[in-house]
Design a protein around this motif. Structure first.
Motif, PDB file in Angstrom:
ATOM      1  N   ILE A  63     -84.654  18.315  27.405  1.00 40.18           N
ATOM      2  CA  ILE A  63     -83.545  18.623  28.304  1.00 40.18           C
ATOM      3  C   ILE A  63     -82.449  19.365  27.551  1.00 40.18           C
ATOM      4  CG2 ILE A  63     -81.746  17.620  29.758  1.00 40.18           C
ATOM      5  CD1 ILE A  63     -83.667  15.337  30.390  1.00 40.18           C
ATOM      6  N   ASN A  64     -82.199  18.973  26.298  1.00 41.47           N
ATOM      7  CA  ASN A  64     -81.167  19.624  25.490  1.00 41.47           C
ATOM      8  C   ASN A  64     -81.548  21.059  25.129  1.00 41.47           C
ATOM      9  OD1 ASN A  64     -79.227  17.601  25.338  1.00 41.47           O
ATOM     10  ND2 ASN A  64     -80.263  16.567  23.650  1.00 41.47           N
ATOM     11  N   LYS A  78     -85.402  13.670  26.238  1.00 43.52           N
ATOM     12  CA  LYS A  78     -84.004  14.083  26.100  1.00 43.52           C
ATOM     13  C   LYS A  78     -83.895  15.338  25.238  1.00 43.52           C
ATOM     14  CE  LYS A  78     -82.052   9.403  26.542  1.00 43.52           C
ATOM     15  NZ  LYS A  78     -81.269   8.349  25.849  1.00 43.52           N
ATOM     16  N   GLN A  92     -77.000   9.332  25.430  1.00 41.19           N
ATOM     17  CA  GLN A  92     -77.074  10.581  26.174  1.00 41.19           C
ATOM     18  C   GLN A  92     -78.143  10.469  27.259  1.00 41.19           C
ATOM     19  OE1 GLN A  92     -78.450  14.049  24.059  1.00 41.19           O
ATOM     20  NE2 GLN A  92     -77.038  15.397  25.162  1.00 41.19           N
ATOM     21  N   TYR A  93     -77.829  10.971  28.456  1.00 37.03           N
ATOM     22  CA  TYR A  93     -78.735  10.869  29.606  1.00 37.03           C
ATOM     23  C   TYR A  93     -79.224   9.421  29.763  1.00 37.03           C
ATOM     24  CZ  TYR A  93     -78.857  15.856  28.486  1.00 37.03           C
ATOM     25  OH  TYR A  93     -78.505  17.146  28.176  1.00 37.03           O
ATOM     26  N   SER A  94     -78.288   8.508  29.777  1.00 36.90           N
ATOM     27  CA  SER A  94     -78.632   7.076  29.759  1.00 36.90           C
ATOM     28  C   SER A  94     -79.461   6.656  30.966  1.00 36.90           C
ATOM     29  CB  SER A  94     -77.356   6.232  29.683  1.00 36.90           C
ATOM     30  OG  SER A  94     -76.509   6.514  30.794  1.00 36.90           O
ATOM     31  N   CYS A  95     -79.399   7.432  32.062  1.00 36.93           N
ATOM     32  CA  CYS A  95     -80.207   7.056  33.228  1.00 36.93           C
ATOM     33  C   CYS A  95     -81.695   7.069  32.904  1.00 36.93           C
ATOM     34  CB  CYS A  95     -79.912   7.988  34.403  1.00 36.93           C
ATOM     35  SG  CYS A  95     -80.255   9.723  34.058  1.00 36.93           S
ATOM     36  N   LEU A  96     -82.100   7.898  31.936  1.00 36.03           N
ATOM     37  CA  LEU A  96     -83.514   7.937  31.553  1.00 36.03           C
ATOM     38  C   LEU A  96     -83.914   6.722  30.724  1.00 36.03           C
ATOM     39  CD1 LEU A  96     -83.916  11.710  30.563  1.00 36.03           C
ATOM     40  CD2 LEU A  96     -84.585  10.601  32.702  1.00 36.03           C
ATOM     41  N   ASN A  97     -82.919   6.030  30.138  1.00 32.55           N
ATOM     42  CA  ASN A  97     -83.232   4.861  29.322  1.00 32.55           C
ATOM     43  C   ASN A  97     -83.917   3.764  30.130  1.00 32.55           C
ATOM     44  OD1 ASN A  97     -81.989   6.264  27.326  1.00 32.55           O
ATOM     45  ND2 ASN A  97     -80.233   4.894  27.098  1.00 32.55           N
ATOM     46  N   ARG A 123     -84.308   2.888  39.049  1.00 36.84           N
ATOM     47  CA  ARG A 123     -82.959   3.422  39.170  1.00 36.84           C
ATOM     48  C   ARG A 123     -81.940   2.381  39.616  1.00 36.84           C
ATOM     49  NH1 ARG A 123     -86.051   4.745  43.367  1.00 36.84           N
ATOM     50  NH2 ARG A 123     -85.269   4.586  45.513  1.00 36.84           N
TER      51      ARG A 123
END
Length: 576
Positions: free
Chosen positions: A339-340, A336, A299-304, A270
């Protein structure tokens, strides 16, 4: 594959036949519609068996086991809850361990065993309480069942629940596996399959609610249960006949662990900053050869960060050292997708509220209306739902063959409209159903109070309920069929069974939500002196309740629109 980061396989739409050639079991192209007589035939006869067994089960418990209404309803609801939860377990076992084919096979044999036991309870007198007259049942003078008899009955229901857990979550995904989604013919066949599936299921319901119920009530319970058991046996034979035609997709280990790995790896990294160079993200070697342009979305770039390569996390053979610190690009993108999907699934629970009312209060309305149809036919109040089934059976094939083709010419969209547009139209029909039901109930109650006799029956034919029953059929066509197709197309391929099981969880949660709403409305309205849902439908305010459901459904529809606008359809993964 549990020891590497590539727990998620590449999408079938993207890798197509290349994926099929990577396994010993998939050396041929999918057979498509050639496999459907075996797969869909198995599903049709299994539905005929299970629906036929349960269509009149409440009556069986009361008439043959001498259970009171509360005890019979409790047993039936408990069994229903278990059966709706079992597909989640079956889906996990299928996707993680034994695959869809063997899960369906095991479930089919389990269902057959449950049906045989149930048939024996009707065939052998010692497996149920002694007979009792109708007069004795009314006065509670019948000899009840003993523990052994109840135990055998419950055992049959347990086997049926296990069978449901194996068949329901896997039959549709296994059917989808038989279509080559890399070809236009395969995609069109796949799109038509969902409509055909629901059409056949509707026809089966028509048969069970008429022919099978008649046999059980007027001829013999043993024959009425034996026919579904024979149908189940035929379904198993038909399923195994097609073994040489099927395509088999191997299970790939625990999908839940693979999902957890993405969140854990992203949390551990993180503090890192995302680079602009896509080459620093992890793509397993076999995925790289098949999908040279695979990229992460923003989208949800923190998971990248879970796919970000740091130091020597990748070994010389291209595999990663620790799957809990480094995940593949495809793995992140699949999470992702999950999550969607969750918000769409949540909206579907309240979207089914209108459907739940048709099986309860609509029957109560019918009981207080003129059931005579013509000079000699009297329609059973519990059979008015057949109108919905007829509407579905007529409209769904027409929609698939005529309306979709016309829409495709206008919108240039495969299927005519998007999946979420189809679900949204179904939600609108459910709102319209409740509004029409409310207005019709207002007229029925006024007619009963003004012109009805001492029995409280309104001088209105029960066919006045036809509009609301047809509208709820349209709602099912768009909502349920749309959701089935949505889950099967938007879930990662190796999680299709789990995605399909969400339909049954939706039914379960919608039933609970409906029970909560009914309980709250009953208590609150009674506390204020005007019970909307009293035992006497003519003095209650059922129309107000229908309008309330329409209001709740409208708010839920607004939330659905919000979620749908933010949803990103699963497709080939490219940088956005």
């Amino acid at each position: 594959m549990s020891g590497i980061c590539s727990s998620f396989s590449p999408s079938e739409e993207e890798i197509g036949a290349a994926d099929l050639q990577d396994t010993n079991t998939n050396q041929r192209k999918p057979a498509g519609w050639k496999a459907m007589p075996f797969v869909l035939g198995n599903e049709t006869f299994e539905r005929l068996a299970s629906f036929g067994l349960m269509a009149n089960f409440m009556v069986y418990l009361q008439s043959e086991y001498h259970m009171n209404q509360v005890k019979a309803a409790t047993l039936l609801n408990t069994w229903s809850a278990a059966s709706n939860f079992a597909p989640v377990i079956g889906a996990y076992v299928s996707d993680a361990f034994i695959g869809k084919f063997w899960t369906i096979a095991f479930g089919s044999f389990s269902s057959l065993l449950g049906m045989i036991i149930m048939t024996l309870t009707a065939l052998l007198p010692q497996l149920r309480p002694p007979p009792c007259t109708h007069e004795g049942q009314l006065h509670g003078q019948c000899v009840g069942h003993n523990k052994a008899q109840l135990g055998i009955l419950i055992a049959s229901l347990c086997w049926l629940s296990i069978g449901t857990g194996g068949i329901k979550p896997c039959s549709i995904p296994f059917s989808v596996d038989q279509f080559d989604l890399t070809t236009e013919e395969g995609r069109k066949g796949n799109n038509s399959f969902y409509n055909l599936y629901y059409t056949t299921q509707t026809i089966v319901l028509l048969i069970t609610q008429t022919v099978v119920v008649y046999i059980q009530n007027d001829i013999s319970w043993a024959i009425g249960f034996g026919i579904p058991a024979l149908c189940m046996l035929f379904a198993i034979v038909l399923f195994f006949v097609g073994t040489k035609v099927y395509i088999y997709i191997k299970p790939e280990g625990s999908v839940f662990a693979a999902v957890a790995q993405v969140f854990v790896a992203a949390y551990k990294k993180r503090q890192l900053n995302l680079p602009s160079d896509d080459g620093q993200f992890y793509i397993p070697p076999f995925s790289r050869s098949l999908l040279p342009e695979l990229h992460l979305t923003r989208q949800y770039s923190c998971l990248n960060k879970a796919a970000l390569i740091v130091g020597d996390e990748v070994k010389q053979d291209g595999l990663c050292e620790n799957p809990w610190r480094l995940c593949s690009v495809q793995q992140v993108e699949d999470v992702k997708c999950l999550i969607n999907i969750i918000p769409i699934w949540l909206t579907s629970v309240l979207g089914f509220l209108a459907m739940n009312q048709q099986g309860t209060f609509t029957v109560a309305q019918a009981l207080k209306m003129d059931l005579q149809f013509g000079p000699s036919i009297k329609i059973p109040a519990g059979s008015v739902g057949v109108i919905t089934l007829i509407a579905i059976a007529i409209w769904l094939p027409f929609y698939d063959r005529v309306v979709v083709a016309a829409l495709e010419k206008v919108t240039k969209q495969e299927g005519g409209i998007t999946l979420l547009q189809r679900i949204g139209i179904g939600n609108l029909f459910s709102i319209l159903t409740m509004l029409v039901s409310g207005f019709l109930e207002t007229e029925r109650r006024l007619s009963a109070l003004s012109h009805g006799g001492t029995d409280g029956i309104a001088p209105m034919t029960v066919m006045w309920l036809t509009p609301q029953l047809i509208l709820i059929g349209f709602s099912e066509i768009f909502s349920i069929v749309g959701l089935i197709e949505f889950y099967n197309k938007q879930f990662p391929e190796h999680m299709r069974s789990i995605g399909n099981s969400l339909i049954y969880l939706t039914f379960s949660f919608a039933s609970y939500a409906s029970s909560i709403v009914i309980s709250v409305v009953h208590d609150v309205s009674a506390r204020h002196g005007s019970n909307w849902l009293s035992d006497d439908i003519n003095t209650s305010k059922l129309d107000y309740f229908y309008f309330l459901i329409a209001g709740i459904s409208s708010l839920n529809f607004l939330f659905f629109l919000f979620c749908a606008r933010r949803y990103h359809y699963r497709s080939s993964v490219k940088l956005m």
